[in-house]
Write an enzyme that holds these catalytic residues in place. Structure first.
Site, PDB file in Angstrom:
ATOM      1  N   ASP A 202       0.849  -1.186   0.000  1.00 39.22           N
ATOM      2  CA  ASP A 202       0.000   0.000   0.000  1.00 39.22           C
ATOM      3  C   ASP A 202       0.888   1.241   0.000  1.00 39.22           C
ATOM      4  O   ASP A 202       1.804   1.372   0.831  1.00 39.22           O
ATOM      5  CB  ASP A 202      -0.911  -0.006   1.237  1.00 39.22           C
ATOM      6  CG  ASP A 202      -1.931   1.110   1.201  1.00 39.22           C
ATOM      7  OD1 ASP A 202      -3.041   0.872   0.686  1.00 39.22           O
ATOM      8  OD2 ASP A 202      -1.612   2.219   1.685  1.00 39.22           O
ATOM      9  N   ASN A 210      -2.687  12.993  -3.642  1.00 43.02           N
ATOM     10  CA  ASN A 210      -3.811  13.496  -4.433  1.00 43.02           C
ATOM     11  C   ASN A 210      -4.201  14.909  -4.020  1.00 43.02           C
ATOM     12  O   ASN A 210      -4.475  15.783  -4.865  1.00 43.02           O
ATOM     13  CB  ASN A 210      -5.017  12.561  -4.288  1.00 43.02           C
ATOM     14  CG  ASN A 210      -4.937  11.341  -5.206  1.00 43.02           C
ATOM     15  OD1 ASN A 210      -4.323  11.398  -6.262  1.00 43.02           O
ATOM     16  ND2 ASN A 210      -5.536  10.239  -4.787  1.00 43.02           N
ATOM     17  N   HIS A 215      -5.153  14.738  -8.683  1.00 36.22           N
ATOM     18  CA  HIS A 215      -5.398  13.330  -9.027  1.00 36.22           C
ATOM     19  C   HIS A 215      -4.595  12.872 -10.237  1.00 36.22           C
ATOM     20  O   HIS A 215      -4.288  11.687 -10.367  1.00 36.22           O
ATOM     21  CB  HIS A 215      -6.894  13.122  -9.292  1.00 36.22           C
ATOM     22  CG  HIS A 215      -7.723  13.206  -8.047  1.00 36.22           C
ATOM     23  ND1 HIS A 215      -7.841  12.152  -7.170  1.00 36.22           N
ATOM     24  CD2 HIS A 215      -8.469  14.218  -7.523  1.00 36.22           C
ATOM     25  CE1 HIS A 215      -8.636  12.488  -6.174  1.00 36.22           C
ATOM     26  NE2 HIS A 215      -9.021  13.753  -6.350  1.00 36.22           N
ATOM     27  N   GLU A 245      -5.027   2.363  -3.837  1.00 35.35           N
ATOM     28  CA  GLU A 245      -3.569   2.331  -3.893  1.00 35.35           C
ATOM     29  C   GLU A 245      -3.002   1.051  -3.272  1.00 35.35           C
ATOM     30  O   GLU A 245      -1.806   0.956  -2.985  1.00 35.35           O
ATOM     31  CB  GLU A 245      -2.993   3.556  -3.182  1.00 35.35           C
ATOM     32  CG  GLU A 245      -3.149   3.578  -1.677  1.00 35.35           C
ATOM     33  CD  GLU A 245      -4.496   4.120  -1.221  1.00 35.35           C
ATOM     34  OE1 GLU A 245      -4.611   4.451  -0.023  1.00 35.35           O
ATOM     35  OE2 GLU A 245      -5.436   4.225  -2.043  1.00 35.35           O
TER      36      GLU A 245
END
Length: 329
Positions: A202, A210, A215, A245
């Protein structure tokens, strides 16, 4: 030679009888068949045999002349009245051979020659038709093969789109079941125990990326992260986008130590090669990881769950680290 003429008119019946019995027209076979059909003809038989023997070279020569004509003109001998110009030419040639011979070709032998040519024509026509049918069938097979290849390519593209994440190129969760079937269920059904490591990865602070950079930069980060994984790990390791993610690695034929080493090497590469964003600033991607080695007879989804729990512990332990299920503090 009246008696011979009467016998000769029925000579075709002898040949037909031999053909029906699938016997060759040798003198002995001809003699036996002849006397079956004409038991009262013994006195004339010797004269008939002598006549056939004398005229046989003429018959063979006539056939040879007609076949030579066929080869020169490249036309098959078709003896059907009024059907084609070729048929007329062949019939004319046959008549010329009969009339210009010295002595003239016997009517009975002329009929035999005609029959030979008609049978030959039937064979030529059958061969030509078969050749055309084979050519047509071959062309049809080629078209079917082309259609099959096109369909297979379209199917491959459809399947790829079905199981592939559009953004990163990683497999999606639809593909996970197929991966586990291939790497776990099928070997188990064959009596093999395969070593498999599940690794959950992760990206740390992805929400902040972001929020701070937008984004679009977040998408670039995901693409770069997956590209780095594929360049670092083995070709037969599976990279699956598990959600957002978060990514799952299914690593067949691996031990926990080797898998841990590969993931730490990935971490080093990402630290040393930041993502260049808009050619203005560098973004170092960091990630947390949780690993679990699949035990014999363990449900692979249970191993994934334990790897996810180890990932959660890594997040709670300050991120940018790796935790192994079964070795947690």
């Amino acid at each position: 030679m009246t008696s011979f003429t009467l016998i000769d008119l029925d000579g075709q019946r002898v040949l037909d009888l031999l053909a029906e019995r699938q016997q060759r027209p040798t003198p002995d076979n001809y003699k036996r068949a002849f006397f079956e059909l004409f038991p009262a003809a013994m006195p004339d038989f010797e004269a008939h045999l002598e006549h056939v023997a004398n005229e046989t070279p003429a018959l063979l020569e006539a056939v040879h002349e007609l076949l030579s004509y066929t080869q020169r003109t490249r036309h098959p001998p078709i003896l059907l009245d009024g059907e084609t110009e070729t048929a007329a030419l062949v019939r004319s040639t046959l008549e010329n051979v009969r009339l210009t011979r010295t002595p003239p070709l016997d009517d009975h032998l002329f009929k035999l020659v005609s029959r030979v040519l008609m049978v030959s024509n039937s064979v030529f026509v059958a061969i030509a038709q078969a050749k055309q049918e084979i050519t047509t069938a071959h062309q049809h097979v080629i078209r079917l093969k082309e259609q099959l290849n096109s369909s297979q390519q379209a199917l491959d593209i459809s399947l790829e789109l079905l199981v592939q994440d559009n953004l990163t190129g990683a497999l999606n969760r639809r593909a996970l079941e197929h991966v586990l079937t291939r790497e776990v269920a099928e070997p188990k059904a064959l009596g093999h125990t395969k070593r498999v490591v599940m690794a959950m990865l992760d990206i740390d602070h992805f929400k902040s990326i972001n929020d701070q950079y937008g984004h679009s930069t977040g998408d670039q980060a995901l693409i770069y992260f997956c590209k780095s994984i594929r360049n670092t790990l083995r070709e037969h390791d599976y990279l699956i986008r598990y959600g957002g993610e978060e990514f799952l690695l299914v690593m067949p034929d691996a031990e926990i130590e080797g898998a841990s080493f590969a993931i730490e090497r990935l971490r080093t590469i990402l630290n040393n090669t930041p993502l260049l964003v808009d050619n203005t600033y560098q973004l170092v991607l960091r990630f947390s990881a949780g690993l679990c080695a699949l035990r014999p007879n363990q449900d692979p989804y249970d191993a994934i769950r334990l790897a996810d729990e180890a990932l959660y512990i890594a997040k709670q332990s300050g991120r940018n680290c790796l935790k192994i299920a079964g070795k947690l503090p």
